[in-house]
Design a protein around this motif. Structure first.
Motif, mmCIF file in Angstrom:
data_model
loop_
_atom_site.group_PDB
_atom_site.id
_atom_site.type_symbol
_atom_site.label_atom_id
_atom_site.label_comp_id
_atom_site.label_asym_id
_atom_site.label_seq_id
_atom_site.Cartn_x
_atom_site.Cartn_y
_atom_site.Cartn_z
ATOM 1 N N LEU A 31 6.299 -7.582 -9.927
ATOM 2 C CA LEU A 31 6.771 -6.773 -8.801
ATOM 3 C C LEU A 31 8.297 -6.770 -8.710
ATOM 4 O O LEU A 31 8.927 -7.804 -8.893
ATOM 5 C CB LEU A 31 6.226 -7.335 -7.480
ATOM 6 N N LYS A 53 11.920 -6.802 -6.862
ATOM 7 C CA LYS A 53 12.370 -7.572 -5.691
ATOM 8 C C LYS A 53 12.386 -6.738 -4.422
ATOM 9 O O LYS A 53 12.860 -5.604 -4.432
ATOM 10 C CB LYS A 53 13.802 -8.050 -5.921
ATOM 11 N N GLY A 113 5.981 -6.476 -0.175
ATOM 12 C CA GLY A 113 7.158 -7.249 0.249
ATOM 13 C C GLY A 113 6.935 -7.967 1.575
ATOM 14 O O GLY A 113 7.889 -8.406 2.213
ATOM 15 N N THR A 131 7.035 -10.652 -3.536
ATOM 16 C CA THR A 131 7.997 -10.323 -4.585
ATOM 17 C C THR A 131 9.014 -11.459 -4.741
ATOM 18 O O THR A 131 9.093 -12.343 -3.894
ATOM 19 C CB THR A 131 8.763 -9.028 -4.235
ATOM 20 N N ASN A 169 5.860 -12.204 1.756
ATOM 21 C CA ASN A 169 6.531 -11.329 0.794
ATOM 22 C C ASN A 169 6.178 -11.855 -0.607
ATOM 23 O O ASN A 169 6.531 -12.970 -0.972
ATOM 24 C CB ASN A 169 8.044 -11.430 1.056
ATOM 25 N N GLY A 213 11.011 -14.097 -0.377
ATOM 26 C CA GLY A 213 9.792 -13.866 -1.159
ATOM 27 C C GLY A 213 9.142 -15.142 -1.659
ATOM 28 O O GLY A 213 9.677 -16.238 -1.525
ATOM 29 N N ASP A 273 4.680 -2.179 -0.419
ATOM 30 C CA ASP A 273 5.532 -2.667 -1.515
ATOM 31 C C ASP A 273 5.250 -4.144 -1.813
ATOM 32 O O ASP A 273 5.939 -4.758 -2.616
ATOM 33 C CB ASP A 273 7.005 -2.460 -1.171
#
Ligand code: HEC
Ligand code: HEC
Length: 230
Positions: A90, A92, A14, A34, A32, A39, A12
Motif C-alpha cells: 500500500l 503511504k 489509511g 499503510t 492506518n 500507520g 485508502d
C-alpha cells in the motif's frame, strides 16, 4: 477480499473512525494500515499481519479491539497471503487516529455478547489454515465465502436483530428466506445492483453490497448453493 477491509479501515486503508458515537456506542478507530505517518509498523513485515489476521493480536500479544479476526482466521493460506501481499504494497497515507473508546451503550452490548470486543477470544489459535480452496460451484466453497456474511447474517445465515442500534433487522438469507426462492441470476443481480426481486433497494450503509461486485459468477453461485442448503 481487501474490499471488506475498507468498510472499517477506509477506502485508502489509511485508517478511519468507523464508529463515531462518543456518547453511546463509543469511538472505534481502525488502524492506518499503510506505512505512512500514524500507520501500521512497516518494519515488522509479514509477521504482524499474520498475528492480526490469524490470531487477532498485536506483536506484543495484546488482543486487537473489534477487528473481526475470528472471520479472517478462516481464510485459506492462499487468500491470506494475497491480502498480506496487497497490504504490504500500500502507498503511504499520513493519518493519525485517536485511540478507540467504548461508550456506555457499547459496554452494555459487549456484556450481552452482541458485539465481540476482543475477537481473539473466539479463535482456535492452534488450528492450521487450509492451504487453498478450489474455485468451483460447491457447498464447501460457498460455505468458505459465507464467512464474509456471518457478522451480520449470523453463522446460521438466518439473520436476527440489528448488529448495532440504528441499523435494520438482518434478514434470513437461508433456504427459508427470500434468496431460497430466487434463481442464481436473481441472486447475482441482487448482490450486484442492490435491488432485490421483491423490489427492495438496499442501503449500502446497512448491507455492503457494493463491496460484493468483486465476486465472480462462480463465487456467487457457490454462495447461493450454500445458502439454499441452510
Ligand atoms: C469491523 C471493522 C474492521 C474490519 C472489517 C477490518 N478491520 Fe482490521 N482492525 C479494526 C480495528 C478496530 C483495528 C484496531 C484494533 C485495536 O486498536 O486494537 C484493526 C486492526 C487491524 C490490524 C492490526 C494493526 C496493529 O496495530 O497491529 C491489521 C493488520 C488489520 N486490522 C488488517 C485488516 C485487514 C487486512 C482487513 C480485511 C481483510 C481488516 N483489517 C478488516 C477493524 C476492522
Ligand atoms: C454489515 C452487515 C452485513 C453483511 C456483512 C452482509 N449483509 Fe446482507 N444484509 C444486511 C442487512 C442489514 C440487510 C437488509 C438490508 C435492508 O433492509 O435494506 C441485508 C440484506 C441481504 C439480502 C437481501 C435479503 C432480502 O430478503 O431481501 C441478501 C441476499 C444478502 N443480504 C446477502 C448477503 C450475503 C451473501 C453476504 C455475504 C457475502 C451479506 N449479505 C453480508 C447486512 C449485511
Amino acid at each position: 477480499m481487501a474490499k471488506g477491509c475498507m468498510r472499517c479501515h477506509g477506502d485508502d486503508l489509511g485508517g478511519k473512525m468507523f464508529i463515531n458515537d462518543p456518547r453511546k456506542l463509543g469511538q472505534f478507530a481502525a488502524t492506518n494500515l499503510t506505512p505512512g505517518k500514524g500507520g501500521f509498523s512497516p518494519g515488522n513485515g509479514y509477521r504482524n499481519w499474520v498475528l492480526a489476521l490469524k490470531h487477532g493480536v498485536r506483536d506484543n500479544r495484546k488482543p486487537l479491539f473489534v477487528m473481526p479476526s475470528h472471520e479472517f482466521t478462516q481464510l485459506t493460506e492462499a487468500d491470506m497471503a494475497a491480502i498480506i501481499a496487497y497490504g504490504a504494497s500500500l502507498p503511504k497515507v499520513d493519518r493519525e487516529l485517536p485511540e478507540s473508546r467504548v461508550g456506555p451503550l457499547g459496554r452494555i452490548l459487549a456484556e450481552l455478547n452482541q458485539v465481540p470486543l476482543f475477537p481473539a477470544e473466539m479463535i482456535d489459535h492452534n488450528r492450521k489454515l487450509v492451504k487453498e480452496m478450489k474455485t468451483e460451484v460447491s457447498l464447501g466453497y460457498g460455505q468458505y465465502l459465507s464467512v464474509a456474511c456471518q457478522a451480520c447474517h449470523r453463522p446460521t445465515m438466518k439473520g436476527g436483530g440489528p448488529i448495532a442500534p440504528g441499523f435494520p433487522t438482518v434478514p434470513d438469507i437461508s433456504s427459508q428466506g427470500n434468496p431460497g426462492k430466487w434463481t442464481d441470476e436473481q441472486f447475482m443481480t441482487t448482490l450486484r445492483t442492490g435491488k432485490t426481486p421483491e423490489g427492495k433497494t438496499m442501503n449500502p450503509k446497512n448491507m455492503p453490497w457494493p463491496t460484493m461486485k468483486v465476486y465472480t459468477d462462480t463465487e456467487l453461485k457457490a454462495l447461493h448453493l450454500y445458502l439454499k442448503s441452510k
